[in-house]
Scaffold this motif. Sequence first.
Motif, PDB file in Angstrom:
ATOM      1  N   ASP B 552       9.527   3.000  -6.108  1.00 15.04           N
ATOM      2  CA  ASP B 552      10.588   2.516  -5.212  1.00 15.04           C
ATOM      3  C   ASP B 552      10.015   1.368  -4.361  1.00 15.04           C
ATOM      4  N   GLY B 553      10.426   0.146  -4.707  1.00 17.67           N
ATOM      5  CA  GLY B 553       9.883  -1.043  -4.053  1.00 17.67           C
ATOM      6  C   GLY B 553      10.145  -1.076  -2.556  1.00 17.67           C
ATOM      7  N   SER B 554      11.203  -0.385  -2.097  1.00 16.22           N
ATOM      8  CA  SER B 554      11.512  -0.427  -0.667  1.00 16.22           C
ATOM      9  C   SER B 554      10.532   0.452   0.122  1.00 16.22           C
ATOM     10  N   ARG B 555       9.950   1.482  -0.543  1.00 11.96           N
ATOM     11  CA  ARG B 555       8.994   2.338   0.168  1.00 11.96           C
ATOM     12  C   ARG B 555       7.551   1.880  -0.053  1.00 11.96           C
ATOM     13  N   CYS B 556       7.259   1.346  -1.220  1.00 16.35           N
ATOM     14  CA  CYS B 556       5.885   0.954  -1.559  1.00 16.35           C
ATOM     15  C   CYS B 556       5.435  -0.192  -0.650  1.00 16.35           C
ATOM     16  N   ASN B 557       4.276  -0.002   0.023  1.00 11.71           N
ATOM     17  CA  ASN B 557       3.772  -1.084   0.881  1.00 11.71           C
ATOM     18  C   ASN B 557       2.533  -1.734   0.258  1.00 11.71           C
ATOM     19  N   LEU B 558       2.384  -1.567  -1.067  1.00 14.85           N
ATOM     20  CA  LEU B 558       1.293  -2.197  -1.819  1.00 14.85           C
ATOM     21  C   LEU B 558      -0.088  -1.802  -1.310  1.00 14.85           C
ATOM     22  N   CYS B 559      -0.219  -0.545  -0.790  1.00 12.61           N
ATOM     23  CA  CYS B 559      -1.538  -0.133  -0.284  1.00 12.61           C
ATOM     24  C   CYS B 559      -2.536   0.001  -1.424  1.00 12.61           C
ATOM     25  N   GLY B 560      -2.027   0.253  -2.644  1.00 10.74           N
ATOM     26  CA  GLY B 560      -2.914   0.301  -3.810  1.00 10.74           C
ATOM     27  C   GLY B 560      -3.659   1.611  -3.975  1.00 10.74           C
ATOM     28  N   THR B 561      -3.284   2.654  -3.229  1.00 15.45           N
ATOM     29  CA  THR B 561      -3.980   3.946  -3.357  1.00 15.45           C
ATOM     30  C   THR B 561      -3.900   4.456  -4.800  1.00 15.45           C
ATOM     31  N   CYS B 562      -2.716   4.309  -5.408  1.00 11.90           N
ATOM     32  CA  CYS B 562      -2.556   4.794  -6.791  1.00 11.90           C
ATOM     33  C   CYS B 562      -3.501   4.054  -7.740  1.00 11.90           C
ATOM     34  N   SER B 572       0.276  -1.249 -13.003  1.00 13.54           N
ATOM     35  CA  SER B 572      -0.241  -2.598 -12.844  1.00 13.54           C
ATOM     36  C   SER B 572       0.382  -3.231 -11.615  1.00 13.54           C
ATOM     37  N   LYS B 573      -0.365  -4.234 -11.121  1.00 13.00           N
ATOM     38  CA  LYS B 573       0.114  -4.959  -9.950  1.00 13.00           C
ATOM     39  C   LYS B 573       0.340  -6.386 -10.407  1.00 13.00           C
ATOM     40  N   LYS B 574       1.609  -6.769 -10.485  1.00 12.52           N
ATOM     41  CA  LYS B 574       1.839  -8.179 -10.780  1.00 12.52           C
ATOM     42  C   LYS B 574       3.078  -8.687 -10.066  1.00 12.52           C
ATOM     43  N   ASP B 575       3.061  -9.972  -9.806  1.00 12.38           N
ATOM     44  CA  ASP B 575       4.139 -10.625  -9.068  1.00 12.38           C
ATOM     45  C   ASP B 575       4.434  -9.885  -7.763  1.00 12.38           C
ATOM     46  N   GLY B 576       3.368  -9.436  -7.075  1.00  6.78           N
ATOM     47  CA  GLY B 576       3.539  -8.787  -5.777  1.00  6.78           C
ATOM     48  C   GLY B 576       4.240  -7.440  -5.841  1.00  6.78           C
ATOM     49  N   LYS B 577       4.158  -6.769  -7.000  1.00  8.59           N
ATOM     50  CA  LYS B 577       4.813  -5.461  -7.126  1.00  8.59           C
ATOM     51  C   LYS B 577       3.908  -4.541  -7.917  1.00  8.59           C
ATOM     52  N   ILE B 578       3.937  -3.241  -7.567  1.00  5.98           N
ATOM     53  CA  ILE B 578       3.221  -2.280  -8.410  1.00  5.98           C
ATOM     54  C   ILE B 578       4.257  -1.647  -9.330  1.00  5.98           C
ATOM     55  N   ALA B 579       3.951  -1.612 -10.624  1.00  3.57           N
ATOM     56  CA  ALA B 579       4.917  -1.065 -11.575  1.00  3.57           C
ATOM     57  C   ALA B 579       4.204  -0.172 -12.581  1.00  3.57           C
ATOM     58  N   ALA B 580       4.964   0.785 -13.151  1.00  2.00           N
ATOM     59  CA  ALA B 580       4.430   1.633 -14.227  1.00  2.00           C
ATOM     60  C   ALA B 580       5.038   1.145 -15.531  1.00  2.00           C
ATOM     61  N   ASP B 581       4.175   0.831 -16.506  1.00  2.00           N
ATOM     62  CA  ASP B 581       4.646   0.335 -17.792  1.00  2.00           C
ATOM     63  C   ASP B 581       5.283   1.496 -18.575  1.00  2.00           C
ATOM     64  N   PRO B 582       6.591   1.438 -18.818  1.00  2.56           N
ATOM     65  CA  PRO B 582       7.249   2.581 -19.458  1.00  2.56           C
ATOM     66  C   PRO B 582       6.750   2.848 -20.883  1.00  2.56           C
ATOM     67  N   SER B 583       6.139   1.824 -21.524  1.00  2.00           N
ATOM     68  CA  SER B 583       5.654   2.078 -22.881  1.00  2.00           C
ATOM     69  C   SER B 583       4.356   2.884 -22.869  1.00  2.00           C
ATOM     70  N   ASN B 598       5.147   8.452  -0.594  1.00  2.00           N
ATOM     71  CA  ASN B 598       6.094   9.086  -1.525  1.00  2.00           C
ATOM     72  C   ASN B 598       7.016   8.075  -2.198  1.00  2.00           C
ATOM     73  N   ALA B 599       6.422   6.959  -2.602  1.00  2.00           N
ATOM     74  CA  ALA B 599       7.243   5.893  -3.183  1.00  2.00           C
ATOM     75  C   ALA B 599       7.398   6.041  -4.700  1.00  2.00           C
ATOM     76  N   ILE B 600       6.690   7.036  -5.279  1.00  2.00           N
ATOM     77  CA  ILE B 600       6.741   7.165  -6.739  1.00  2.00           C
ATOM     78  C   ILE B 600       7.496   8.434  -7.120  1.00  2.00           C
ATOM     79  N   GLU B 601       8.464   8.268  -7.994  1.00  2.00           N
ATOM     80  CA  GLU B 601       9.248   9.422  -8.415  1.00  2.00           C
ATOM     81  C   GLU B 601       9.059   9.637  -9.916  1.00  2.00           C
ATOM     82  N   VAL B 602       8.859  10.899 -10.303  1.00  2.00           N
ATOM     83  CA  VAL B 602       8.705  11.215 -11.723  1.00  2.00           C
ATOM     84  C   VAL B 602      10.071  11.549 -12.295  1.00  2.00           C
ATOM     85  N   LYS B 603      10.462  10.861 -13.350  1.00  2.00           N
ATOM     86  CA  LYS B 603      11.764  11.129 -13.970  1.00  2.00           C
ATOM     87  C   LYS B 603      11.556  11.661 -15.383  1.00  2.00           C
ATOM     88  N   LYS B 604      12.290  12.676 -15.726  1.00  2.00           N
ATOM     89  CA  LYS B 604      12.143  13.258 -17.070  1.00  2.00           C
ATOM     90  C   LYS B 604      13.315  12.819 -17.936  1.00  2.00           C
TER      91      LYS B 604
END
Lengths: 222, 604
Positions: B552-562, B572-583, B598-604
């Motif tokens: 969730d980009g609105s909660r993530c403050n790019l602290c990089g703990t993950c 990965s961190k690119k273009d000023g965003k942390i993202a999880a590659d779905p592949s 708590n910016a990361i949510e696991v979806k099944k």
Amino acid sequence: MKYSIQIVGVGGQGVLLASMVLGNAAMSMGYDVSMSEVHGMAQRGGSVLSTVRFGDGVCSPLEAVGSADLILGFEPVETCRNLSLGNKNTAIVMNLDPVLPSMVAAGFEEYPDIEILKKEILSRNSNLITVDATGIALKAGKAVAANAVMIGAMAAVKGFPISKEALFEALIAQVPEKFRELNTKAFEMGYEAVRRRRHTPQTFFKKNTERRRPSVWGKLNR
Amino acid sequence: MPNLLTDGGRQLLLGNEAIVRGLIEAGTGFASTYPGTPSSEIGNILEKLSSDIGMYFEFSSNEKVALEVSAAAASSGVRSFVFMKHVGLNVAADPMMTLAYSGVRGGMLILTADDPSAHSSQNEQDNRYYSQLSLLPMVEPSDPSDAKDMVKEAYAISEKLQLPVIFRTTTRMNHARGIVSFGSKADIKTKGYFDKDVSRFVNIPAFAKQNRKILLGKNSAALELSESSSLNRIEGDGDIGIITSGVSYTYAKEFIRNASVLKLGFTNPVPEKKIAGFVRTKKYVIVIEELDPYLEDQVLRICAQNRIDVPVYGKRSGHLPRAWEYSPDTLRSLGGIADVQSFPEPMRPAEIKLPSRPPTLCAGCPHRGMYAAVKKAVGKRDVVYCSDIGCYTLGVQPPFNTADFIICMGGGAGAAGGFDASTDQKAIAFMGDSTFFHAGIPPLVNAVFNNHKIILVILDNRTTAMTGHQPNPGTGREFGGIHTAPVDIEKLVKGTGVEFVRTVDPYKIRECAGVFSEALDYDGVAVVISKCPCPLELKKRKLLVPGYCEIDGSRCNLCGTCLKTVACPALSKKDGKIAADPSQCIGCGMCASVCPRNAIEVKK
């Protein structure tokens, strides 16, 4: 006649499948074949290299550096890492789609700009053929068919000693029934992409062209 | 995948596949192993095919046991085959040395897969010396076709001498691919009968002394076989001689012209008369072999004994290296003394900085979670991480750096006891489930016995992952018509008397860190079992429940703990965003469990 192919890429990209296809196709054409593969620890996301050699009296599974007739690069950085496998006359077929190493993904290292990688190769070898294998595979139906695109592309390289038909037969024998249509399409599209370009030569790197500044290296040109 | 069960025709086979075909054509009735690269594919193939072949096959708990079960089968008249990587033979050397005194009745082959250049090993030891140490005959194939044929030849030697035969391969033979012509399948005998013979099979001192003499007699008989064996042959003429074996033969044959080549396939005992006769007619000879001067020293000895004054070039003369595997490039150094084919000038290496790409723990690998938890709990304490052999060895890399000392299978836990007794640093040992059954139980018992206050972390990923997902005692067996229940690690550990035993889910990093803090403060042996199946294994078995992480980009403050603690390749961190590659992401939620916002949510 003897011919050596070095296939470079990242574990999981289908380098082993491509080498099996090449080896079987060469065998079907009556050549002696000797190959070497990487298994085990290196496959865990690391760089991989497969050697495929065929022709009269071939028995060594490895090739001397500089002696590759063709480098099949599944990944741009891996292609650049292995340039010494070939010489100035080696044919190089390179996929343009990068696989980011974990340290790059995490922001600790940078991935060079694709144009800079291309120039690095072209300053040593003018036979570079680049293929947007992932893009073509997506047009064919699915990104996983990128290796079929690369195999098709190789079949169109001028002077390649294995016939297009033999390569295609060997590819189809390796893929499961339900993916045959996808792979057939991807193979043909890869072949066409290179065949068309054989008639419209690429602009090659000029010696005095100024290199891009390092500040743009981190941005990927996809 | 080639079809190894059909008769006739030609197929393109991996060295390891060719060896399996050799077993089928030799009628091998019994096989055993502990998996190890570069021999692992043999076991994976036999796991699938042994029932169809009609052969008994097992993954044993370690190489020593594997050699013992195969020894019993061969002593009962069943042709057996035990295979392992080079360092595995160190483990199995104990039974092998005395088995040589007893000998066998049915043919028995002991395959050692050496790894010059240590592609997937901790050393590059040259196991050919084991043949001299044990006085067992040895053969060395050069390519897949050679390997298939040599299996049959080696069984014939074994049965003639009533001795096990060492079948020595290297990575570039096991993992080379070449064209192999198929013969026909042989009849297979899987049941024998053990005829008792106390003076032969019970090596108490009085009998061992006699059996040593019998073994030396067999060694002389083996020398006669080697002299007349077609595995040792001369190719080509010329006054420059080359003596070679294994994959080095292929390099010499293809890239050196105008030389006469003595190809040795039966390399213990080496054919002394044949070598003397060959050398005597040459201006000089070059010995080309990987690793140590095993053949070269014997050629020098044979020349000295026979008063042959012909120069012998190789490692001792400084022409060839003793380290790392050979390739056609190695021959360049022989340019002054042999007619070596010239190679084109290679392209200059790239001058721009290329990012490194070492092998790494997979996306969603549970070892990442346990390492992150341990690091968090340890904080600034002075600890020594003793690691072991498996995927988890990759924890040596940043950001984990959880390997300070690694020697061998099970070695980390043993060493941890020594660090505890000889330093004031806290010793933490990591070990996989398969490694625990292989060699981890004795060092754990030792820690209990001698009160070494170590923490043993058993990274139980429910498989032998690194070598290609073989079953182990902790998973139970489900192939070849035999079904067994898993051995319960927690109960086994408790049975040794360890009182602090906790089983944790490594995907819940904070909870794991809490348990690990308790272990650090515990005054005694502590065992933490990190239990979570390898996602690659689940994917293979189509059991992985698909899921993915959304940031969730609105909660993530790019602290990089993950990124810094789990360092999952899907993130990965690119273009000023942390993202999880779905592949790549499997939705394990390790990154979510460490996210401070708590910016990361696991979806099944």
